[in-house]
Design a protein around this motif. Structure first.
Motif, mmCIF file in Angstrom:
data_model
loop_
_atom_site.group_PDB
_atom_site.id
_atom_site.type_symbol
_atom_site.label_atom_id
_atom_site.label_comp_id
_atom_site.label_asym_id
_atom_site.label_seq_id
_atom_site.Cartn_x
_atom_site.Cartn_y
_atom_site.Cartn_z
ATOM 1 N N ALA A 97 0.821 -1.216 0.000
ATOM 2 C CA ALA A 97 0.000 0.000 0.000
ATOM 3 C C ALA A 97 0.851 1.260 0.000
ATOM 4 O O ALA A 97 0.407 2.319 -0.454
ATOM 5 C CB ALA A 97 -0.936 0.005 1.200
ATOM 6 N N LEU A 98 2.071 1.147 0.484
ATOM 7 C CA LEU A 98 2.958 2.312 0.492
ATOM 8 C C LEU A 98 3.310 2.692 -0.946
ATOM 9 O O LEU A 98 3.181 3.852 -1.354
ATOM 10 C CB LEU A 98 4.238 2.008 1.268
ATOM 11 N N ALA A 99 3.751 1.698 -1.690
ATOM 12 C CA ALA A 99 4.135 1.946 -3.072
ATOM 13 C C ALA A 99 2.933 2.451 -3.863
ATOM 14 O O ALA A 99 3.023 3.422 -4.621
ATOM 15 C CB ALA A 99 4.673 0.668 -3.698
ATOM 16 N N GLY A 112 0.234 3.922 -2.724
ATOM 17 C CA GLY A 112 -0.148 5.256 -2.279
ATOM 18 C C GLY A 112 0.771 6.311 -2.855
ATOM 19 O O GLY A 112 0.334 7.389 -3.262
ATOM 20 N N LEU A 113 2.038 5.985 -2.863
ATOM 21 C CA LEU A 113 3.023 6.928 -3.386
ATOM 22 C C LEU A 113 2.741 7.238 -4.849
ATOM 23 O O LEU A 113 2.705 8.391 -5.274
ATOM 24 C CB LEU A 113 4.418 6.313 -3.237
ATOM 25 N N ASN A 147 -0.912 8.734 -5.284
ATOM 26 C CA ASN A 147 -1.145 9.958 -4.545
ATOM 27 C C ASN A 147 -2.452 9.931 -3.757
ATOM 28 O O ASN A 147 -3.147 10.920 -3.621
ATOM 29 C CB ASN A 147 -1.114 11.157 -5.495
ATOM 30 N N THR A 154 -4.272 7.380 -0.340
ATOM 31 C CA THR A 154 -4.016 6.276 0.584
ATOM 32 C C THR A 154 -5.281 5.543 1.022
ATOM 33 O O THR A 154 -5.194 4.484 1.643
ATOM 34 C CB THR A 154 -3.348 6.812 1.867
ATOM 35 N N CYS A 155 -6.429 6.130 0.734
ATOM 36 C CA CYS A 155 -7.684 5.560 1.241
ATOM 37 C C CYS A 155 -7.677 5.449 2.758
ATOM 38 O O CYS A 155 -8.216 4.492 3.334
ATOM 39 C CB CYS A 155 -7.983 4.208 0.602
#
Lengths: 354, 354
Positions: B53-55, B57-58, B61, B63-64
DNA sequence: AGAGTTAATGCAATCGTTTGTATAAATTAA
DNA sequence: TTAATTTATACAAACGATTGCATTAACTCT
């Protein structure tokens, strides 16, 4: 758009790596001139720079986040637990992501999924489940995890909980000492750790006292207040009703109080009540309720300590911690003379119009 | 190490982008053969793939995730609010990250910082603060935010809360109608929105009834139970004590109950009690406490709806929503005959040993 | 003065995704 | 049969940080 290291680098006239080192790298491995440090910090401040935790987490392979799953955050026990966990973890530099599974295994499962995807650094789980297949899968991952309150006896996993068997025995022994023989147990969700162990303690205490177990006196199927309400109504209607009720959780006790009130059954005159869990308001209830207190802060402390150990070194062996519960005696239990018990039915109060 | 798209790509013998499209991309913009889809899904399953989820989200742009900050999660009001928010947001595909600021502005500030760094998609904040400089800074960001319960009148920001002025007036008017004239107010943290508005309602109700405000009858300085305990003790000791106490929050009321119990002051016989907030257990207290109920679920619903609007379109104008409170009459208020009030001091009960 | 250090900084790869564009092969149209 | 289109897939550039290694300049030593 948010400010990035690049923006700062441009303004300060240095490279991105230098900016990164100035702002975040405390290892004095690289020397940077005072002048540069000043320029960078100035620019960062002016632009209102905020590090992007996603990018950092991705690169560093850690998030400084701990996932917490509880079955019901509106239950004071779990609310307090979450608060304590958050406090303990905050001083260690961790944030928590809380999920309320709403006593639903499916939600719990999707919470686990989310937390793993978010790459949290660890998990603290109070599982709803009667079944530990999902939890086991997580345990077999390298994800550090400790279970609290609701764990699984059969599963080898780090866990902290109160000694539920002992807690129930404290409660039931106390009732027995006060002369009670017909003691009902309104249980929570069958098959869950908390419930089965509390039930076990109840049975053990009765057994030790030589009191046979009457299965009509064991009722209930979840930890909510409505369950307590319904099952109390049922118990009060029995031809030979109990003289005391022991409830497996605070919400159940609340429901029991409501049912008694509706039926004009007075506590403790007509029936006695003891409950597992001891929320703040227990002493202000009508009457003040005798309750089994769990050392919530200590549970949180232990859980965090264990989780921390596992994060630092995943290869030590798993531990199961049991903490001591405490009986807080208040005004919801009446003493029954043993003669009365032997010679006549328990309910001798003409005011009892159940 | 966790499985990545690359690992799957290698095994399935396709490129990373194809894997990504098979697993996550529902836009039928790219056609992929059934055979490939099968191969990829098979490999993903076998390897136990979990998206990072980090990748994501990055890259995307977003994150939910929604950040939630409350002053005290062990307060049933906030616990319930958090639960409702989580429920509302879950169905919209958002997770929540909860921070408990522990009524401390510094912790609140660091919570805000953390959440912004985590690049949450929005914020729901019940601020501790008497001062809104930090909140204002966030508002001036593109970060969607709505305030709940504790907001700021002077700050133009989306907010949802109960009509505190009206709530207090309901409570105080009721006491006045029952014949009370000397009505004390035990307040929460001065300077906070919730407190000032509740105080305002208290004063307004008295004013409308032509009762002068006695500042000795206004006491208290935070929302915790110990404050209620101390200030009740103080009020009971006054030479001309109040006939009724109105408390600004549920925990304060609990403290008031404790103080009364300790001093053998009976409620409602010796003194009446009404409180803002209506936790589940209020009706089971000794006595059942008359209380102002807030529509917590509705607050959560509105807050989520507003946040959602702002996330979708940040350019519409800000709104402040006030919801209606409700007075739940129970047994903690005694009717006082008006003759008694006019002819003699309020406390006419010889049993009152304060 | 040249060699060896040290100080100060930059380069570029990497973390794991997503996604616009390119490309090759297969199919269809003319 | 060749051009145009469609189908199926790959390439490569982001996203924003961190960090090992390289590089340059300045300084110290003999």
């Amino acid at each position: 758009m948010p400010v990035t290291l690049k923006d700062i680098a441009k303004i300060a006239g240095v490279s991105v790596s230098t900016v990164s080192r100035v702002l975040h790298d405390n290892s004095k491995k690289y020397t940077i001139s005072d002048e540069t440090i000043l320029k960078v910090k100035e620019a960062a401040k002016n632009l209102g720079y905020r590090v992007n935790a996603l990018a950092r987490g991705l690169r560093q392979n850690k998030t400084c986040e701990i996932g917490v799953i509880v079955p019901d955050i509106s239950n004071p026990f779990f609310a307090e637990l979450v608060k304590s966990l958050a406090g303990e973890l905050r001083v260690k530099g961790y944030n928590i992501i809380v999920f309320d599974s709403d006593e639903d295994p499916l939600i719990e499962q999707s919470a686990l999924k989310s937390l793993i995807e978010k790459r949290v650094d660890g998990l603290v789980v109070a599982s709803v489940g009667q079944d530990f297949t999902q939890i086991k899968k997580v345990r077999d991952t390298e994800m550090p995890m400790v279970m609290v309150d609701r764990c699984f006896d059969e599963l080898d996993v780090d866990s902290v909980s109160v000694d539920n068997v002992l807690g129930s025995m404290l409660a039931v022994n106390y009732l027995i000492n006060e002369g009670h023989r017909r003691i009902a147990f309104i249980q929570g969700l069958p098959g869950t750790y908390a419930n089965e162990t509390r039930l076990q303690g109840y049975k053990k205490a009765l057994h030790n006292a030589g009191i046979p177990i009457d299965k009509h006196l064991i009722a209930g199927n979840d930890f909510r207040s409505f369950n307590g309400y319904l099952k109390t109504k049922y118990l009060l209607k029995l031809s030979n009703p109990p003289t005391a009720i022991f409830t497996a959780g605070d919400l159940i006790a609340l429901g029991a109080l409501e049912a008694c009130k509706e039926n004009n059954v007075r506590i403790p005159n007509d029936i006695s009540l003891v409950t597992f869990d001891d929320p703040d308001y227990a002493s202000y209830l009508s009457p003040a309720v005798t309750a089994i207190e769990q050392p919530i802060k200590k549970i949180a402390q232990m859980a965090v300590a264990m989780l921390y150990d596992r994060i630092s070194d995943s290869r030590n062996e798993r531990r199961k911690i049991l903490l001591e519960p405490k009986l807080n005696i208040r005004n919801s239990v009446a003493r029954i003379s043993s003669t009365a018990i032997k010679s006549q039915p328990a309910n001798t109060d003409p005011n009892n119009t159940r």
